[in-house]
Design an enzyme around this catalytic site. Structure first.
Site, mmCIF file in Angstrom:
data_model
loop_
_atom_site.group_PDB
_atom_site.id
_atom_site.type_symbol
_atom_site.label_atom_id
_atom_site.label_comp_id
_atom_site.label_asym_id
_atom_site.label_seq_id
_atom_site.Cartn_x
_atom_site.Cartn_y
_atom_site.Cartn_z
ATOM 1 N N CYS A 273 -39.791 11.739 -0.949
ATOM 2 C CA CYS A 273 -40.479 11.931 0.335
ATOM 3 C C CYS A 273 -41.986 11.961 0.137
ATOM 4 O O CYS A 273 -42.740 11.935 1.108
ATOM 5 C CB CYS A 273 -40.006 13.208 1.017
ATOM 6 S SG CYS A 273 -40.336 14.691 0.076
ATOM 7 N N CYS B 220 -36.010 20.363 0.882
ATOM 8 C CA CYS B 220 -37.429 20.749 0.971
ATOM 9 C C CYS B 220 -37.646 22.142 0.374
ATOM 10 O O CYS B 220 -38.703 22.424 -0.183
ATOM 11 C CB CYS B 220 -37.903 20.749 2.416
ATOM 12 S SG CYS B 220 -37.481 19.239 3.296
HETATM 13 FE FE1 FES Z 1 -40.252 16.240 1.536
HETATM 14 FE FE2 FES Z 1 -39.542 18.096 3.204
HETATM 15 S S1 FES Z 1 -39.401 15.987 3.482
HETATM 16 S S2 FES Z 1 -40.271 18.320 1.228
#
Ligand code: FES
Length: 146
Positions: free
Chosen positions: A34, A104
């Site tokens: 991410c 996360c």
């Molecule tokens: Fe990467 Fe939440 S989407 S830490």
């Protein structure tokens, strides 16, 4: 997506954002999938008690909320007790996270471990159960197609 009130509160009013000059330990981890990055600073006293803890992140709202809660939870704990502040414990304290956001919460746990590791390396200390941290916590997860 439904977030608990506690998550919203910590996201909108994050505790312990910032840096600690001359921190006893600093840990940085990212999740390459991410692109989010987390850095944790620990101030640890001579009795191995965490006096202060701050975080900086380039991360999503759930990462902010879980780090905010995690820093609150490790403050005042010994370095050994801080190992019990797992992402699960943090999520429980926040009344849960939506399933797609559970990963996360790992950023905070891993960054705290990385900061503890840094402190241990500098001071020749060993914490039971603490392993050398990864820089990228998405390593070892199953490959996904983009
Ligand atoms: Fe990467 Fe939440 S989407 S830490």
């Amino acid at each position: 997506m439904n977030y608990s009130e506690k998550v919203m509160d910590h996201f909108q009013h994050p505790r312990n954002v910032g840096e600690i000059d001359g921190a006893s330990g600093v840990g940085t981890v990212g999740n390459a999938k991410c692109g989010d990055i987390m850095r944790i600073f620990l101030d640890i006293d001579e009795n191995q008690v965490i006096r202060d803890c701050k975080f900086k992140t380039f991360g999503c709202g759930a990462a902010v909320a879980t780090s905010s809660m995690a820093t609150e939870m490790v403050k005042g704990k010994t370095i050994q007790e801080a190992m019990e502040v797992t992402n699960k414990a943090v999520m429980e304290a926040l009344d849960g996270l939506p399933p797609v956001k559970v990963h996360c919460s790992l950023l905070a746990e891993e960054a705290i471990h990385a900061a503890l590791w840094d402190y241990c390396q500098k001071n020749g200390i060993i914490i039971d159960g603490l392993k050398k941290p990864k820089n990228d916590i998405s390593e070892g997860e199953e490959e996904e197609e983009y």
